[in-house]
Design a protein around this motif. Structure first.
Motif, PDB file in Angstrom:
ATOM      1  N   LEU A   1       0.832  -1.197   0.000  1.00 38.47           N
ATOM      2  CA  LEU A   1       0.000   0.000   0.000  1.00 38.47           C
ATOM      3  C   LEU A   1       0.870   1.252   0.000  1.00 38.47           C
ATOM      4  O   LEU A   1       0.607   2.207  -0.720  1.00 38.47           O
ATOM      5  CB  LEU A   1      -0.944  -0.004   1.201  1.00 38.47           C
ATOM      6  N   VAL A   2       1.934   1.257   0.807  1.00 41.99           N
ATOM      7  CA  VAL A   2       2.838   2.411   0.853  1.00 41.99           C
ATOM      8  C   VAL A   2       3.494   2.603  -0.514  1.00 41.99           C
ATOM      9  O   VAL A   2       3.579   3.729  -1.020  1.00 41.99           O
ATOM     10  CB  VAL A   2       3.894   2.229   1.965  1.00 41.99           C
ATOM     11  N   TYR A   3       3.957   1.537  -1.156  1.00 39.25           N
ATOM     12  CA  TYR A   3       4.552   1.651  -2.487  1.00 39.25           C
ATOM     13  C   TYR A   3       3.535   2.140  -3.514  1.00 39.25           C
ATOM     14  O   TYR A   3       3.845   2.973  -4.361  1.00 39.25           O
ATOM     15  CB  TYR A   3       5.144   0.320  -2.951  1.00 39.25           C
ATOM     16  N   LEU A   4       2.309   1.649  -3.444  1.00 32.35           N
ATOM     17  CA  LEU A   4       1.266   2.075  -4.365  1.00 32.35           C
ATOM     18  C   LEU A   4       0.967   3.560  -4.196  1.00 32.35           C
ATOM     19  O   LEU A   4       0.884   4.305  -5.175  1.00 32.35           O
ATOM     20  CB  LEU A   4      -0.004   1.245  -4.144  1.00 32.35           C
ATOM     21  N   LEU A   5       0.807   3.999  -2.957  1.00 34.06           N
ATOM     22  CA  LEU A   5       0.526   5.414  -2.707  1.00 34.06           C
ATOM     23  C   LEU A   5       1.719   6.282  -3.099  1.00 34.06           C
ATOM     24  O   LEU A   5       1.546   7.386  -3.618  1.00 34.06           O
ATOM     25  CB  LEU A   5       0.156   5.631  -1.245  1.00 34.06           C
ATOM     26  N   GLY A   6       2.935   5.797  -2.872  1.00 39.34           N
ATOM     27  CA  GLY A   6       4.125   6.537  -3.273  1.00 39.34           C
ATOM     28  C   GLY A   6       4.203   6.699  -4.777  1.00 39.34           C
ATOM     29  O   GLY A   6       4.542   7.776  -5.283  1.00 39.34           O
ATOM     30  N   ALA A   7       3.885   5.635  -5.518  1.00 39.26           N
ATOM     31  CA  ALA A   7       3.898   5.706  -6.980  1.00 39.26           C
ATOM     32  C   ALA A   7       2.838   6.676  -7.480  1.00 39.26           C
ATOM     33  O   ALA A   7       3.077   7.467  -8.387  1.00 39.26           O
ATOM     34  CB  ALA A   7       3.673   4.314  -7.579  1.00 39.26           C
ATOM     35  N   TRP A   8       1.660   6.641  -6.870  1.00 39.87           N
ATOM     36  CA  TRP A   8       0.585   7.560  -7.255  1.00 39.87           C
ATOM     37  C   TRP A   8       0.992   9.008  -6.990  1.00 39.87           C
ATOM     38  O   TRP A   8       0.808   9.884  -7.825  1.00 39.87           O
ATOM     39  CB  TRP A   8      -0.688   7.204  -6.488  1.00 39.87           C
ATOM     40  N   LEU A   9       1.572   9.257  -5.820  1.00 40.55           N
ATOM     41  CA  LEU A   9       2.001  10.601  -5.462  1.00 40.55           C
ATOM     42  C   LEU A   9       3.100  11.093  -6.406  1.00 40.55           C
ATOM     43  O   LEU A   9       3.060  12.232  -6.879  1.00 40.55           O
ATOM     44  CB  LEU A   9       2.491  10.635  -4.009  1.00 40.55           C
ATOM     45  N   ALA A  10       4.062  10.246  -6.707  1.00 35.61           N
ATOM     46  CA  ALA A  10       5.126  10.627  -7.631  1.00 35.61           C
ATOM     47  C   ALA A  10       4.567  10.935  -9.014  1.00 35.61           C
ATOM     48  O   ALA A  10       5.004  11.883  -9.673  1.00 35.61           O
ATOM     49  CB  ALA A  10       6.174   9.520  -7.716  1.00 35.61           C
ATOM     50  N   GLU A  11       3.603  10.157  -9.469  1.00 33.89           N
ATOM     51  CA  GLU A  11       2.974  10.397 -10.765  1.00 33.89           C
ATOM     52  C   GLU A  11       2.265  11.752 -10.770  1.00 33.89           C
ATOM     53  O   GLU A  11       2.339  12.505 -11.737  1.00 33.89           O
ATOM     54  CB  GLU A  11       1.986   9.274 -11.089  1.00 33.89           C
ATOM     55  N   GLU A  12       1.593  12.088  -9.691  1.00 29.78           N
ATOM     56  CA  GLU A  12       0.901  13.373  -9.598  1.00 29.78           C
ATOM     57  C   GLU A  12       1.885  14.537  -9.578  1.00 29.78           C
ATOM     58  O   GLU A  12       1.639  15.570 -10.184  1.00 29.78           O
ATOM     59  CB  GLU A  12       0.026  13.419  -8.333  1.00 29.78           C
TER      60      GLU A  12
ATOM     61  N   TYR B   1       5.227  14.557 -10.691  1.00 33.94           N
ATOM     62  CA  TYR B   1       6.169  14.666 -11.792  1.00 33.94           C
ATOM     63  C   TYR B   1       5.578  14.456 -13.179  1.00 33.94           C
ATOM     64  O   TYR B   1       6.281  14.596 -14.167  1.00 33.94           O
ATOM     65  CB  TYR B   1       7.316  13.671 -11.592  1.00 33.94           C
ATOM     66  N   HIS B   2       4.321  14.115 -13.283  1.00 33.87           N
ATOM     67  CA  HIS B   2       3.743  13.849 -14.603  1.00 33.87           C
ATOM     68  C   HIS B   2       3.602  15.148 -15.383  1.00 33.87           C
ATOM     69  O   HIS B   2       3.079  16.128 -14.878  1.00 33.87           O
ATOM     70  CB  HIS B   2       2.375  13.177 -14.463  1.00 33.87           C
ATOM     71  N   THR B   3       4.061  15.152 -16.629  1.00 30.54           N
ATOM     72  CA  THR B   3       3.993  16.360 -17.446  1.00 30.54           C
ATOM     73  C   THR B   3       3.064  16.198 -18.629  1.00 30.54           C
ATOM     74  O   THR B   3       3.050  17.021 -19.524  1.00 30.54           O
ATOM     75  CB  THR B   3       5.401  16.718 -17.976  1.00 30.54           C
ATOM     76  N   GLY B   4       2.282  15.116 -18.647  1.00 32.38           N
ATOM     77  CA  GLY B   4       1.446  14.832 -19.809  1.00 32.38           C
ATOM     78  C   GLY B   4       0.136  15.571 -19.843  1.00 32.38           C
ATOM     79  O   GLY B   4      -0.596  15.499 -20.808  1.00 32.38           O
ATOM     80  N   GLY B   5      -0.234  16.295 -18.811  1.00 37.26           N
ATOM     81  CA  GLY B   5      -1.477  17.048 -18.837  1.00 37.26           C
ATOM     82  C   GLY B   5      -2.680  16.262 -18.361  1.00 37.26           C
ATOM     83  O   GLY B   5      -3.764  16.783 -18.309  1.00 37.26           O
ATOM     84  N   HIS B   6      -2.531  14.992 -18.022  1.00 35.40           N
ATOM     85  CA  HIS B   6      -3.616  14.161 -17.482  1.00 35.40           C
ATOM     86  C   HIS B   6      -4.845  14.165 -18.368  1.00 35.40           C
ATOM     87  O   HIS B   6      -5.964  14.255 -17.908  1.00 35.40           O
ATOM     88  CB  HIS B   6      -3.986  14.599 -16.065  1.00 35.40           C
ATOM     89  N   GLY B   7      -4.639  14.109 -19.668  1.00 37.85           N
ATOM     90  CA  GLY B   7      -5.758  14.004 -20.595  1.00 37.85           C
ATOM     91  C   GLY B   7      -6.412  15.331 -20.915  1.00 37.85           C
ATOM     92  O   GLY B   7      -7.338  15.411 -21.682  1.00 37.85           O
ATOM     93  N   LYS B   8      -5.964  16.426 -20.337  1.00 38.05           N
ATOM     94  CA  LYS B   8      -6.557  17.739 -20.607  1.00 38.05           C
ATOM     95  C   LYS B   8      -5.871  18.336 -21.827  1.00 38.05           C
ATOM     96  O   LYS B   8      -4.719  18.075 -22.113  1.00 38.05           O
ATOM     97  CB  LYS B   8      -6.362  18.659 -19.402  1.00 38.05           C
ATOM     98  N   ASP B   9      -6.603  19.180 -22.511  1.00 36.51           N
ATOM     99  CA  ASP B   9      -6.016  19.858 -23.664  1.00 36.51           C
ATOM    100  C   ASP B   9      -5.234  21.062 -23.173  1.00 36.51           C
ATOM    101  O   ASP B   9      -5.773  21.966 -22.540  1.00 36.51           O
ATOM    102  CB  ASP B   9      -7.113  20.314 -24.638  1.00 36.51           C
ATOM    103  N   HIS B  10      -3.954  21.081 -23.455  1.00 38.43           N
ATOM    104  CA  HIS B  10      -3.103  22.196 -23.090  1.00 38.43           C
ATOM    105  C   HIS B  10      -2.547  22.797 -24.368  1.00 38.43           C
ATOM    106  O   HIS B  10      -2.002  22.089 -25.212  1.00 38.43           O
ATOM    107  CB  HIS B  10      -1.940  21.746 -22.193  1.00 38.43           C
ATOM    108  N   ALA B  11      -2.678  24.109 -24.482  1.00 41.45           N
ATOM    109  CA  ALA B  11      -2.130  24.783 -25.645  1.00 41.45           C
ATOM    110  C   ALA B  11      -0.617  24.884 -25.507  1.00 41.45           C
ATOM    111  O   ALA B  11      -0.092  25.032 -24.409  1.00 41.45           O
ATOM    112  CB  ALA B  11      -2.741  26.176 -25.771  1.00 41.45           C
ATOM    113  N   GLN B  12       0.071  24.785 -26.633  1.00 41.26           N
ATOM    114  CA  GLN B  12       1.511  24.903 -26.612  1.00 41.26           C
ATOM    115  C   GLN B  12       1.863  26.359 -26.327  1.00 41.26           C
ATOM    116  O   GLN B  12       1.304  27.288 -26.919  1.00 41.26           O
ATOM    117  CB  GLN B  12       2.096  24.447 -27.941  1.00 41.26           C
ATOM    118  N   ALA B  13       2.804  26.589 -25.424  1.00 43.88           N
ATOM    119  CA  ALA B  13       3.137  27.939 -24.990  1.00 43.88           C
ATOM    120  C   ALA B  13       3.776  28.743 -26.116  1.00 43.88           C
ATOM    121  O   ALA B  13       3.501  29.925 -26.267  1.00 43.88           O
ATOM    122  CB  ALA B  13       4.061  27.889 -23.778  1.00 43.88           C
ATOM    123  N   TYR B  14       4.650  28.138 -26.900  1.00 47.24           N
ATOM    124  CA  TYR B  14       5.312  28.849 -27.975  1.00 47.24           C
ATOM    125  C   TYR B  14       5.732  27.864 -29.049  1.00 47.24           C
ATOM    126  O   TYR B  14       5.863  26.685 -28.822  1.00 47.24           O
ATOM    127  CB  TYR B  14       6.521  29.643 -27.471  1.00 47.24           C
TER     128      TYR B  14
END
Length: 172
Positions: free
Chosen positions: A19-30, A32-45
């Motif tokens: 459980l600790v490893y699972l929660l740690g992986a989830w927290l790290a994903e939240e 450090y994730h740079t993919g936008g989590h499925g949301k549309d993000h406009a390119q800055a430049y």
């Protein structure tokens, strides 16, 4: 030496560790994730590159299914059948979650009166031709929107052709 309480503590400690490893992986994903989590993000430049005309697309000529099906191997299709048999049977009139596939190639879509076919299938095709089976097996939900078949599809055209060639040998 090991009684019930000791085993309970050991199993609890193991589950707690996971459980600790699972929660740690989830927290790290939240964090450090740079993919936008499925949301549309406009390119800055956008950086313009001199001489760049745009992306070059390759012309990939798709081989017609009829050509692939003509060279299909029923023996190879027999091995692919394993993933189908959990829901279908090859005996006439024996239904599982899905209808029996005995003689399915070139047979009417709603063949068995004692099976409840989804209206999506009946609306899309009248006969299970190899081409119709190919489209359905590639992606059932796209080919027949609203189908009750919960299969994600078979991506390889050669695999689909081999499976259809095998099914053509059963009861045909």
């Amino acid at each position: 030496m090991f009684d019930t309480m000791t085993m309970t503590k050991a199993i609890g400690a193991l589950c707690g560790t996971f459980l600790v490893y699972l929660l740690g992986a989830w927290l790290a994903e939240e964090i450090y994730h740079t993919g936008g989590h499925g949301k549309d993000h406009a390119q800055a430049y956008v950086i313009e590159v001199a001489g760049a005309e745009g992306e070059v697309e390759e012309d990939v000529e798709e081989v017609p299914f009829e050509v692939i099906y003509a060279s299909a191997s029923a023996e190879a299709g027999e091995g692919l059948w394993r993933s189908c048999r959990s829901c279908h049977a090859l005996e006439s009139g024996v239904h599982g979650t899905g209808p029996a596939l005995y003689g399915v190639v070139n047979r009417p879509v709603a063949f068995y009166d004692d099976f409840n076919y989804s209206g999506a299938l009946v609306a899309v095709a009248d006969v299970w031709t190899p081409e119709n089976l190919n489209g359905f097996l590639e992606n059932p939900r796209v080919w027949a929107p609203g189908t009750a078949m919960g299969y994600n599809g078979m991506r390889s055209a050669e695999d689909r052709a081999n499976l259809i060639a095998y099914l053509a040998t059963i009861g045909g």
